[in-house]
Design a protein around this motif. Structure first.
Motif, PDB file in Angstrom:
ATOM      1  N   ARG A  26       3.620  -8.513  -9.207  1.00 27.49           N
ATOM      2  CA  ARG A  26       4.232  -7.997 -10.525  1.00 27.49           C
ATOM      3  C   ARG A  26       4.707  -6.834 -10.567  1.00 27.49           C
ATOM      4  NH1 ARG A  26       3.586 -13.068 -11.060  1.00 27.49           N
ATOM      5  NH2 ARG A  26       1.766 -14.007 -10.923  1.00 27.49           N
ATOM      6  N   ASN A  59       9.604 -15.494  -9.543  1.00 26.12           N
ATOM      7  CA  ASN A  59      10.410 -15.536 -10.785  1.00 26.12           C
ATOM      8  C   ASN A  59      10.762 -14.146 -11.454  1.00 26.12           C
ATOM      9  OD1 ASN A  59      11.275 -17.008 -12.978  1.00 26.12           O
ATOM     10  ND2 ASN A  59       9.527 -16.295 -14.257  1.00 26.12           N
ATOM     11  N   HIS A  60       9.866 -13.245 -11.090  1.00 25.25           N
ATOM     12  CA  HIS A  60      10.210 -11.992 -11.414  1.00 25.25           C
ATOM     13  C   HIS A  60      11.640 -11.221 -10.570  1.00 25.25           C
ATOM     14  CE1 HIS A  60       6.910 -11.966 -13.435  1.00 25.25           C
ATOM     15  NE2 HIS A  60       5.923 -11.916 -12.551  1.00 25.25           N
ATOM     16  N   ALA A 101       8.028  -6.432 -12.837  1.00 24.41           N
ATOM     17  CA  ALA A 101       7.786  -6.241 -14.055  1.00 24.41           C
ATOM     18  C   ALA A 101       7.371  -5.034 -14.536  1.00 24.41           C
ATOM     19  CB  ALA A 101       6.634  -7.519 -14.351  1.00 24.41           C
ATOM     20  N   ALA A 102       6.398  -4.437 -13.716  1.00 24.75           N
ATOM     21  CA  ALA A 102       5.823  -3.016 -13.972  1.00 24.75           C
ATOM     22  C   ALA A 102       6.904  -2.249 -13.977  1.00 24.75           C
ATOM     23  CB  ALA A 102       4.698  -2.568 -13.080  1.00 24.75           C
ATOM     24  N   PHE A 122       2.575   3.391  -8.374  1.00 23.96           N
ATOM     25  CA  PHE A 122       1.853   2.376  -9.166  1.00 23.96           C
ATOM     26  C   PHE A 122       1.444   1.146  -8.262  1.00 23.96           C
ATOM     27  CE2 PHE A 122       1.597  -1.265 -11.964  1.00 23.96           C
ATOM     28  CZ  PHE A 122       1.175  -0.791 -13.144  1.00 23.96           C
ATOM     29  N   HIS A 123       0.134   1.039  -7.981  1.00 21.00           N
ATOM     30  CA  HIS A 123      -0.302  -0.103  -7.242  1.00 21.00           C
ATOM     31  C   HIS A 123      -0.848  -1.229  -8.085  1.00 21.00           C
ATOM     32  CE1 HIS A 123      -2.913  -1.495  -3.681  1.00 21.00           C
ATOM     33  NE2 HIS A 123      -1.807  -2.247  -3.680  1.00 21.00           N
ATOM     34  N   GLY A 124      -0.194  -1.913  -8.512  1.00 18.28           N
ATOM     35  CA  GLY A 124      -0.522  -2.900  -9.430  1.00 18.28           C
ATOM     36  C   GLY A 124      -1.050  -4.335  -8.809  1.00 18.28           C
ATOM     37  N   VAL A 125      -0.926  -5.367  -9.622  1.00 21.73           N
ATOM     38  CA  VAL A 125      -1.441  -6.850  -9.302  1.00 21.73           C
ATOM     39  C   VAL A 125      -0.404  -7.412  -8.388  1.00 21.73           C
ATOM     40  CG1 VAL A 125      -3.223  -6.947 -11.103  1.00 21.73           C
ATOM     41  CG2 VAL A 125      -1.140  -7.763 -11.481  1.00 21.73           C
ATOM     42  N   HIS A 126      -0.855  -8.641  -7.677  1.00 21.81           N
ATOM     43  CA  HIS A 126      -0.094  -9.335  -6.795  1.00 21.81           C
ATOM     44  C   HIS A 126       1.164  -9.846  -7.515  1.00 21.81           C
ATOM     45  CE1 HIS A 126       0.751 -11.101  -3.239  1.00 21.81           C
ATOM     46  NE2 HIS A 126      -0.104 -12.203  -3.254  1.00 21.81           N
ATOM     47  N   ARG A 162       0.787  -1.085  -0.027  1.00 17.43           N
ATOM     48  CA  ARG A 162       0.039  -0.075  -0.084  1.00 17.43           C
ATOM     49  C   ARG A 162       0.764   1.324  -0.057  1.00 17.43           C
ATOM     50  NH1 ARG A 162      -5.469   0.507   0.730  1.00 17.43           N
ATOM     51  NH2 ARG A 162      -6.598  -1.670   0.711  1.00 17.43           N
TER      52      ARG A 162
END
Lengths: 278, 579
Positions: free
Chosen positions: A77, A109-110, A80-81, A71-75, A61
């Motif tokens: 990632r 993996n990222h 990557a973003a 940038f609060h993206g998806v779990h 958060r």
């Protein structure tokens, strides 16, 4: 004629937004947030030149609690973003922030490939050895015998060692900090931001709600007795005897940061059409 | 082949297949044959089929050379030549022959498979290997190139130019290639059956391009300057074309560790203000779905080109199907309005991708482009596509805009986006539901307001005439999309020649659906034929869900990879035209 405007020096407060965090009282992440804002102020960066990228989880958060671009993206990632953002916009300072579940499990993996790719990012993982947002399940760094509703007998699995993996995968800067030491953490984060390439900062950040025993971490942590090395072999040997509570910078590598194939802006797409013309 | 295409002993279109096992050079020869057709002034299309082996498996180059532009395969092949018959029988359903066809094979490689012989095609044994040996350094595929070129009546100079263009190093290899082609042409002259083409129509400025390359060029024309790439058949060539091309125009490509990374990388780049794209196929699109939803919620423009292959799961990676429509339209969780565009010709891969990039930017929304293996890996001779109209631009926030709200509720739904680096308007892009400022909110009123805002953006989309390709008139309509448009067009041309009228509606904008426009296009229609390449009729179900179709609705469909052939559509149109 007006004198050129000189922007006043920024303080840590200038990097804090007015949003009230969702975190529990006593959460380690409050001081990590304070350390980040302190580091940004110390580096005299402008909030609009910094982007904080995250995935999902309590600590993820954090972007909106700063005045930087967030940038609060998806779990899982966030890395990557952040990679896409930094490659597209090398002028920005890009921080990645999140927790151990987000960074090491779903995003594992990222993590490997971000270390390997060595893009100039700073990855701050607030590690509390638990999934807090979903109310207490074991994460990759949880001790094998820790019992929960989801793992009544413990996981029986050995913990993931983030620093060992970061070193093996090629991270260019590796450090551990403790949220209970905001000045030390701010100093390490500042150093990580300045260091070129992929910088990884593991911050021990207790979850007092689901892991109240982590309050004892403040007695367990101790500064590493030796200075950072640029020799991966030496860093690896130190990690062999790591008790998990050594803090400070372990490794500062000299590998050049990733640089994208420099685009020559000389051509227009129409210039490529001749490849197809008969 | 059709009877209608034959006039004065010359044909308007010839279909030829060249098959053989790996290393036989059938693709090399096929590409030269297509180049020779282009050099001679013809239109042409080359599709390919191959076995599952990475290298060395059986393969066939399937060409159609014609005096008119067409992306469609014909009903049957005029000629099939095989360097050898190793596993070539597996392609029997993909290379249909008829009694008027010619079957050429090297007797040293055994008899042609029964699957081909039973078509009644005339078998002509031709010792390709022995002939090649007459030339020092000669190859059977080059002899076959000469044979096929001569069978379709291509001038020797065109074949020579194509061989020279392909073998740029020259030297002995070129000399051997040219000699082998000449030998093949001489052999073809002895055949009793040939299919000489009518004279080509004059035309200048034509292109030879694949659908994947066209989509790549469309992306660049549409302003895309960041691409994240994870290899997948049959989309890889699109990414491989873009890699050096992006560098030339000042863009960047990053190879991602997986599709989860590639989609999130392009979201990150787009958040930074750089128009971004990735290309994939069904399995990759499935992995990208969660992040596509983030693009919808955070209002980040991105483009995903899905070069469809057969599914489900790994399916047949090298072969075409139109069965990702459901996932592209409805795969996202939550109510997630986004754009789905489908090119309906090889050339349209360019325009549709460019259009999608512009729509994504101007509406701040993800766009999926549904191409397929048929278009993507086909190489076609096309008229030069028209110049690029201006693409959509992103609405940006000004520095220090007072009381800036990233997700402000505007009339069009589109609100100014602040790009990192812009002072005084910082915000957090979020997949969490949020209020106008972007602050996470779990309030019902914010959810409703933002849902309406996101839906409004697509409602405000003005697609003009671009939503579909409309042709013809009459009370019968054929509704189709994507690569099925090609055989429908060809069937229409045949029907028109017989005085049969029908309307073609090929949808290019699948989402948002345009029910009012389709209703107008179908006014007065009594019968509708829906043509698609999917087992379950995904397109027909989509039409039923999104539109009101008039009159009787019939379906002509099959799963990939077998194409719907023009004759099947033509027969239906003919049967419906009888009083």
């Amino acid at each position: 004629m007006n004198a050129p405007a000189i922007a006043p020096a920024l303080t840590a407060q200038d990097f804090k937004s007015d949003y009230k965090p969702v975190w529990c009282p006593g959460c380690g992440d409050y001081t990590v947030l304070a350390s980040i804002t302190r580091a940004l102020a110390a580096l005299q960066l402008r909030p609009e030149k910094v982007a904080v990228v995250s995935g999902i989880g309590c600590s993820s958060r954090i972007p909106a609690y700063t005045t930087c671009y967030g940038f609060h993206g998806v779990h899982g990632r966030a890395l990557a973003a952040a990679t896409g953002l930094k490659v597209a916009r090398p002028d920005l300072t890009v921080l990645v922030a999140g927790g151990d579940g987000d960074g090491y499990s779903i995003g594992g993996n990222h993590f490997l490939h971000a270390c390997r790719r060595n893009i100039d990012l700073t990855d701050i993982v607030m590690d509390n050895h638990v999934y807090g947002m979903t109310k207490g399940q074991p994460s990759p760094t949880t001790e094998p015998d820790w019992k929960s509703k989801l793992s009544p007998a413990g996981t029986g699995l050995r913990e993931f060692h983030p620093l060992v993996i970061a070193l093996a995968a090629g991270a260019n800067f590796i450090a551990r900090a403790f949220s209970g030491d905001p000045s030390g953490t701010a100093a390490v984060i500042g150093e990580a931001i300045r260091h070129p390439g992929f910088s990884f900062v593991e911050v021990l950040s207790p979850c007092v709600t689901f892991r109240p025993e982590q309050r004892a971490w403040k007695e367990a942590v101790h500064p590493a007795s030796v200075a950072a090395t640029d020799d991966p072999a030496r860093a690896a040997r130190r990690l062999m005897t790591d008790d998990g509570f050594n803090t400070g910078v372990l490794y500062k590598g000299t590998r050049p940061a990733y640089s994208a194939a420099a685009g020559k802006t000389t051509l227009h797409p129409a210039d490529l059409e001749k490849d197809f013309a008969l | 082949m059709t009877d209608a295409t034959v006039a004065n002993g010359r044909v308007e279109s010839v279909s030829a297949a060249l098959a053989g096992s790996g290393g036989a050079g059938v693709m090399t020869a096929g590409n030269m044959l297509l180049e020779a057709a282009a050099q001679a002034g013809y239109f042409g299309l080359m599709t390919r089929t191959s076995g599952p082996q990475i290298r060395g498996g059986e393969a066939a180059a399937m060409l159609r050379v014609s005096t008119f532009a067409s992306d469609s395969q014909d009903d049957r092949f005029h000629v099939l030549a095989a360097i050898d018959w190793q596993n070539v029988n597996r392609f029997a359903s993909e290379i249909p022959l008829g009694e008027a066809s010619l079957l050429i094979g090297d007797p040293a490689q055994g008899e042609p498979p029964e699957a081909f012989l039973k078509s009644g095609a005339r078998y002509v044994p031709l010792p390709l290997k022995a002939l090649a040996k007459q030339v020092s350094g000669g190859w059977p595929n080059m002899v076959a190139l000469g044979v096929l070129g001569a069978v379709m009546g291509l001038p020797e100079e065109a074949l020579e130019r194509a061989v020279r263009k392909s073998m740029k190093k020259g030297g002995e290899a070129l000399a051997a290639g040219l000699a082998a082609v000449k030998l093949g042409m001489a052999e073809a002259a002895k055949l009793e059956r040939s299919f000489p083409l009518a004279l080509p129509r004059a035309g200048a400025g034509r292109w030879l391009i694949s659908g994947n390359e066209a989509a790549g060029l469309g992306a660049l024309r549409g302003g895309v300057r960041f691409v994240a790439a994870y290899p997948i058949t049959p989309a890889t060539e699109l990414l491989e074309w873009l890699s050096p091309a992006l560098t030339k125009v000042g863009g960047t490509l990053v190879q991602a560790e997986d599709e989860l990374a590639s989609i999130n990388m392009i979201l990150g780049a787009s958040y930074g203000g750089v128009p971004a794209l990735t290309a994939t196929s069904g399995p990759g699109l499935a992995l990208m779905i969660e992040a596509l939803g983030l693009g919808v919620a955070a209002e980040l423009p991105i483009v995903v080109v899905d070069v469809m292959r057969t599914g489900p799961s790994t399916g047949i990676a090298t072969k075409t199907e139109q069965a990702d429509l459901n996932i592209a339209m409805y795969g996202l969780h939550g109510d997630a309005p986004h754009i789905v565009v489908a090119p309906n010709s090889v050339a349209d891969c360019l325009a549709a991708t460019q259009w999608a990039a512009g729509l994504a930017e101007s509406l701040q929304v993800p766009a999926i482009v549904l191409s397929d293996q048929y278009f993507g890996q086909a190489r076609a001779i096309i008229d030069r596509p028209p110049g690029a109209p201006a693409s959509g631009k992103r609405l940006l926030a000004q520095p220090n805009a007072p009381a800036y709200k990233r997700y402000a509720l505007t009339e069009s739904g589109v609100s100014p986006m602040a790009l990192p680096g812009t002072p005084g308007v910082t915000y957090t892009a979020d997949g969490l539901e949020h209020n106008e400022r972007g602050t996470p909110s779990s309030q019902a009123s914010d959810h409703l307001a933002q849902m309406e805002k996101r839906a409004r953006k697509l409602e405000s989309l003005d697609c003009g005439e671009d939503w579909a390709t409309l042709e013809g008139e009459g009370d019968v309509a054929v509704l189709t999309w994507g690569s099925c448009t090609a055989p429908v067009r060809e069937a229409f041309a045949r029907a028109r020649a017989e005085g049969i009228q029908a309307r073609l509606v090929s949808l290019r904008l699948l989402s948002p659906a345009q029910p009012a426009r389709l209703a107008k296009a179908l006014e007065g229609v009594k019968r509708v034929l829906v043509v698609e390449q999917s087992f379950s009729g995904q397109f027909q179900r989509y039409l039923k869900a999104e539109y009101d179709l008039p009159g009787e609705v019939h379906s002509l469909r099959r799963p990939g990879p077998l194409p719907i052939r023009p004759d099947e559509i033509h027969r239906t149109l003919k049967s419906w035209s009888r009083p």
